[in-house]
Write an enzyme that holds these catalytic residues in place. Structure first.
Site, PDB file in Angstrom:
ATOM      1  CB  SER A 128     -26.977 -41.799 -99.872  1.00  0.00           C
ATOM      2  OG  SER A 128     -25.988 -42.500 -99.150  1.00  0.00           O
ATOM      3  CE1 TYR A 144     -29.450 -47.042-101.236  1.00  0.00           C
ATOM      4  CE2 TYR A 144     -27.452 -45.798-100.799  1.00  0.00           C
ATOM      5  CZ  TYR A 144     -28.784 -46.052-100.536  1.00  0.00           C
ATOM      6  OH  TYR A 144     -29.447 -45.318 -99.588  1.00  0.00           O
TER       7      TYR A 144
END
Length: 250
Positions: A136, A149
Protein backbone atom coordinates in the site's frame (compact mmCIF):
# COMPACT_ATOMS: atom_id res chain seq x y z
CA UNK A 1 -1.20 -10.62 -21.28
CA UNK A 2 -1.58 -14.35 -21.61
CA UNK A 3 -1.12 -16.68 -18.64
CA UNK A 4 -2.27 -19.85 -20.39
CA UNK A 5 -0.71 -22.89 -18.73
CA UNK A 6 0.31 -20.87 -15.67
CA UNK A 7 -0.88 -21.65 -12.15
CA UNK A 8 -1.76 -18.60 -10.07
CA UNK A 9 -2.58 -18.44 -6.36
CA UNK A 10 -4.51 -15.43 -5.08
CA UNK A 11 -5.32 -14.91 -1.41
CA UNK A 12 -8.38 -12.98 -0.25
CA UNK A 13 -10.68 -13.68 -3.20
CA UNK A 14 -14.04 -13.17 -1.46
CA UNK A 15 -14.31 -9.51 -2.43
CA UNK A 16 -12.57 -6.38 -3.62
CA UNK A 17 -9.14 -6.57 -5.19
CA UNK A 18 -8.81 -10.33 -4.69
CA UNK A 19 -11.98 -10.96 -6.66
CA UNK A 20 -10.83 -8.56 -9.39
CA UNK A 21 -7.48 -10.35 -9.55
CA UNK A 22 -9.20 -13.71 -9.96
CA UNK A 23 -11.33 -12.32 -12.79
CA UNK A 24 -8.41 -10.76 -14.66
CA UNK A 25 -6.09 -13.74 -14.35
CA UNK A 26 -8.91 -16.08 -15.38
CA UNK A 27 -9.61 -13.90 -18.41
CA UNK A 28 -5.92 -14.21 -19.25
CA UNK A 29 -6.34 -18.02 -19.29
CA UNK A 30 -4.47 -18.73 -16.03
CA UNK A 31 -5.38 -21.67 -13.84
CA UNK A 32 -6.50 -19.80 -10.73
CA UNK A 33 -6.52 -21.10 -7.17
CA UNK A 34 -8.14 -18.71 -4.69
CA UNK A 35 -8.49 -18.74 -0.94
CA UNK A 36 -10.27 -16.83 1.79
CA UNK A 37 -11.96 -17.31 5.16
CA UNK A 38 -15.29 -16.02 3.87
CA UNK A 39 -16.23 -19.33 2.30
CA UNK A 40 -19.63 -18.42 0.94
CA UNK A 41 -18.46 -15.44 -1.10
CA UNK A 42 -15.05 -16.88 -1.93
CA UNK A 43 -16.44 -20.16 -3.22
CA UNK A 44 -19.16 -18.41 -5.24
CA UNK A 45 -16.63 -16.07 -6.85
CA UNK A 46 -14.31 -18.91 -7.82
CA UNK A 47 -17.07 -21.20 -9.08
CA UNK A 48 -18.35 -18.42 -11.34
CA UNK A 49 -14.90 -18.29 -12.94
CA UNK A 50 -14.34 -22.02 -13.16
CA UNK A 51 -11.51 -21.58 -10.65
CA UNK A 52 -10.70 -23.59 -7.54
CA UNK A 53 -11.46 -22.36 -4.03
CA UNK A 54 -9.86 -23.27 -0.70
CA UNK A 55 -10.58 -22.18 2.85
CA UNK A 56 -7.28 -20.79 4.14
CA UNK A 57 -6.51 -18.52 7.07
CA UNK A 58 -3.32 -16.85 5.83
CA UNK A 59 -2.26 -15.99 9.38
CA UNK A 60 -1.71 -19.72 10.05
CA UNK A 61 1.44 -21.04 8.45
CA UNK A 62 0.37 -24.69 8.25
CA UNK A 63 -2.78 -23.76 6.31
CA UNK A 64 -0.75 -21.69 3.83
CA UNK A 65 1.86 -24.42 3.49
CA UNK A 66 -0.76 -27.11 2.86
CA UNK A 67 -2.62 -24.90 0.38
CA UNK A 68 0.45 -24.28 -1.74
CA UNK A 69 1.45 -27.94 -1.56
CA UNK A 70 -2.00 -28.96 -2.79
CA UNK A 71 -1.81 -26.53 -5.70
CA UNK A 72 1.60 -27.88 -6.71
CA UNK A 73 0.36 -31.47 -6.42
CA UNK A 74 -2.65 -30.59 -8.60
CA UNK A 75 -0.98 -28.46 -11.26
CA UNK A 76 2.59 -29.68 -11.06
CA UNK A 77 4.10 -26.29 -10.22
CA UNK A 78 3.37 -22.80 -8.94
CA UNK A 79 4.06 -19.98 -11.37
CA UNK A 80 2.54 -16.91 -9.67
CA UNK A 81 1.75 -16.13 -6.04
CA UNK A 82 -0.28 -13.02 -5.18
CA UNK A 83 -0.42 -12.26 -1.47
CA UNK A 84 -3.46 -10.01 -1.33
CA UNK A 85 -5.54 -10.89 1.76
CA UNK A 86 -5.79 -8.01 4.25
CA UNK A 87 -7.86 -6.54 7.04
CA UNK A 88 -7.99 -3.05 8.49
CA UNK A 89 -8.77 -1.40 11.82
CA UNK A 90 -9.25 2.36 11.76
CA UNK A 91 -8.15 3.67 15.13
CA UNK A 92 -5.79 6.25 16.54
CA UNK A 93 -2.57 4.65 17.76
CA UNK A 94 -3.19 5.45 21.42
CA UNK A 95 -6.52 3.63 21.23
CA UNK A 96 -5.31 0.65 19.22
CA UNK A 97 -5.55 -2.47 21.36
CA UNK A 98 -3.05 -5.29 21.43
CA UNK A 99 -5.74 -7.53 19.95
CA UNK A 100 -6.23 -5.07 17.06
CA UNK A 101 -2.49 -4.95 16.42
CA UNK A 102 -2.14 -8.72 16.58
CA UNK A 103 -4.95 -9.20 14.06
CA UNK A 104 -3.54 -6.65 11.60
CA UNK A 105 -0.01 -8.05 11.80
CA UNK A 106 -1.23 -11.65 11.60
CA UNK A 107 -3.17 -11.18 8.35
CA UNK A 108 -1.38 -8.28 6.69
CA UNK A 109 2.24 -9.16 7.50
CA UNK A 110 2.47 -12.79 8.60
CA UNK A 111 0.14 -13.77 5.75
CA UNK A 112 2.41 -12.37 2.99
CA UNK A 113 5.46 -13.71 4.84
CA UNK A 114 4.07 -17.25 4.93
CA UNK A 115 2.80 -16.97 1.36
CA UNK A 116 6.17 -15.78 0.10
CA UNK A 117 8.08 -18.36 2.13
CA UNK A 118 6.17 -21.37 0.88
CA UNK A 119 5.80 -20.05 -2.67
CA UNK A 120 9.59 -19.69 -2.80
CA UNK A 121 10.01 -23.25 -1.56
CA UNK A 122 7.75 -24.50 -4.34
CA UNK A 123 9.34 -22.30 -7.02
CA UNK A 124 12.87 -23.37 -6.13
CA UNK A 125 11.95 -26.84 -7.36
CA UNK A 126 10.65 -25.65 -10.74
CA UNK A 127 13.08 -23.02 -12.02
CA UNK A 128 11.42 -19.96 -10.54
CA UNK A 129 8.29 -17.88 -10.69
CA UNK A 130 6.84 -14.52 -9.73
CA UNK A 131 5.53 -13.35 -6.38
CA UNK A 132 3.54 -10.15 -5.99
CA UNK A 133 2.81 -8.79 -2.53
CA UNK A 134 -0.04 -6.33 -2.24
CA UNK A 135 1.34 -3.56 -0.03
CA UNK A 136 0.00 0.00 0.00
CA UNK A 137 1.09 3.59 -0.28
CA UNK A 138 0.64 3.43 3.51
CA UNK A 139 3.88 1.47 3.58
CA UNK A 140 5.50 4.65 2.22
CA UNK A 141 3.43 7.48 3.70
CA UNK A 142 1.01 7.52 6.61
CA UNK A 143 -2.55 7.86 7.84
CA UNK A 144 -2.65 8.64 11.55
CA UNK A 145 -5.82 6.59 12.00
CA UNK A 146 -4.21 3.48 10.49
CA UNK A 147 -0.97 3.11 12.44
CA UNK A 148 -1.12 -0.68 12.69
CA UNK A 149 -1.98 -1.00 9.01
CA UNK A 150 0.93 1.30 8.07
CA UNK A 151 3.31 -0.79 10.18
CA UNK A 152 2.18 -4.02 8.53
CA UNK A 153 2.38 -2.70 4.98
CA UNK A 154 5.85 -1.25 5.63
CA UNK A 155 6.85 -4.72 6.76
CA UNK A 156 5.51 -6.21 3.54
CA UNK A 157 7.87 -3.98 1.56
CA UNK A 158 10.78 -5.13 3.71
CA UNK A 159 10.08 -8.83 3.24
CA UNK A 160 9.61 -8.25 -0.50
CA UNK A 161 13.09 -6.76 -0.79
CA UNK A 162 14.69 -9.47 1.35
CA UNK A 163 13.17 -12.30 -0.67
CA UNK A 164 14.09 -10.62 -3.96
CA UNK A 165 17.73 -10.29 -2.91
CA UNK A 166 17.98 -13.84 -1.62
CA UNK A 167 16.32 -15.68 -4.49
CA UNK A 168 16.87 -13.53 -7.57
CA UNK A 169 19.60 -15.82 -8.87
CA UNK A 170 17.21 -18.77 -8.66
CA UNK A 171 14.71 -17.35 -11.13
CA UNK A 172 12.29 -16.02 -8.54
CA UNK A 173 11.14 -12.42 -8.81
CA UNK A 174 9.44 -10.77 -5.83
CA UNK A 175 7.79 -7.38 -6.17
CA UNK A 176 5.16 -5.36 -4.36
CA UNK A 177 2.38 -3.12 -5.54
CA UNK A 178 1.46 0.00 -3.58
CA UNK A 179 -2.07 1.16 -4.40
CA UNK A 180 -3.86 4.11 -2.92
CA UNK A 181 -7.58 3.92 -2.19
CA UNK A 182 -9.43 1.30 -4.22
CA UNK A 183 -13.17 1.13 -4.69
CA UNK A 184 -13.60 -2.00 -2.56
CA UNK A 185 -15.72 -2.99 0.48
CA UNK A 186 -12.67 -2.46 2.73
CA UNK A 187 -12.39 1.18 1.65
CA UNK A 188 -16.17 1.61 1.86
CA UNK A 189 -15.93 0.56 5.52
CA UNK A 190 -13.41 3.36 6.03
CA UNK A 191 -15.76 5.92 4.47
CA UNK A 192 -18.59 4.62 6.63
CA UNK A 193 -16.71 5.74 9.74
CA UNK A 194 -17.64 9.32 8.89
CA UNK A 195 -20.96 10.99 9.63
CA UNK A 196 -21.45 11.59 5.92
CA UNK A 197 -19.72 8.79 3.92
CA UNK A 198 -20.53 10.39 0.55
CA UNK A 199 -18.97 13.68 1.61
CA UNK A 200 -15.93 11.84 2.97
CA UNK A 201 -15.51 9.94 -0.27
CA UNK A 202 -15.80 13.12 -2.34
CA UNK A 203 -13.22 14.87 -0.17
CA UNK A 204 -10.74 12.01 -0.45
CA UNK A 205 -11.25 11.64 -4.19
CA UNK A 206 -10.57 15.35 -4.61
CA UNK A 207 -7.12 14.87 -3.06
CA UNK A 208 -6.10 12.69 -6.01
CA UNK A 209 -4.77 14.48 -9.09
CA UNK A 210 -7.02 12.19 -11.16
CA UNK A 211 -9.98 13.14 -8.91
CA UNK A 212 -11.07 9.57 -8.31
CA UNK A 213 -10.01 6.43 -6.52
CA UNK A 214 -8.92 3.32 -8.39
CA UNK A 215 -11.21 0.68 -9.80
CA UNK A 216 -10.15 -2.80 -8.61
CA UNK A 217 -9.51 -3.85 -12.21
CA UNK A 218 -6.88 -1.12 -12.63
CA UNK A 219 -4.85 -2.40 -9.70
CA UNK A 220 -5.37 -6.02 -10.74
CA UNK A 221 -3.91 -5.33 -14.17
CA UNK A 222 -0.88 -3.68 -12.58
CA UNK A 223 -0.35 -6.80 -10.47
CA UNK A 224 -0.54 -8.86 -13.64
CA UNK A 225 2.22 -6.73 -15.16
CA UNK A 226 4.49 -7.57 -12.21
CA UNK A 227 3.64 -11.26 -12.59
CA UNK A 228 4.25 -11.30 -16.34
CA UNK A 229 7.33 -11.49 -18.58
CA UNK A 230 6.82 -7.79 -19.34
CA UNK A 231 8.50 -7.05 -15.99
CA UNK A 232 11.19 -9.72 -16.35
CA UNK A 233 14.00 -7.45 -15.13
CA UNK A 234 12.12 -6.10 -12.13
CA UNK A 235 12.55 -7.56 -8.66
CA UNK A 236 12.52 -6.16 -5.14
CA UNK A 237 10.55 -3.15 -6.35
CA UNK A 238 7.52 -1.30 -5.08
CA UNK A 239 5.24 -0.23 -7.91
CA UNK A 240 3.15 2.75 -6.82
CA UNK A 241 -0.26 2.87 -8.51
CA UNK A 242 -2.06 5.69 -6.75
CA UNK A 243 -3.42 8.13 -9.30
CA UNK A 244 -0.61 10.55 -8.45
CA UNK A 245 -1.56 11.01 -4.78
CA UNK A 246 1.90 10.59 -3.28
CA UNK A 247 3.52 13.06 -5.66
CA UNK A 248 0.94 15.78 -5.10
CA UNK A 249 1.67 18.81 -2.94
CA UNK A 250 -1.99 19.25 -2.04
Amino acid sequence: MNFEGKSVIITGVASGLGHALAIEFSNAKATVFGCDVNDEAGRANMQALGATYFHVDVSKEKEVEDFIATVVATHGKLDVMVNNAAVSVSEEMINTTEADLDRILAVNLKGPFFGTKHAVRAMLKTNGGAIVNVASILGLVADGMLAAYCAAKGGVLGLTRAAAVQYGDRGIRVNAICPGDIDTPLVAEYFDMFDDPKEARAKIENEYPMKRIAAPKEIAQSVMFLASPYSSYMTGQQLVVDGGLTVSCY
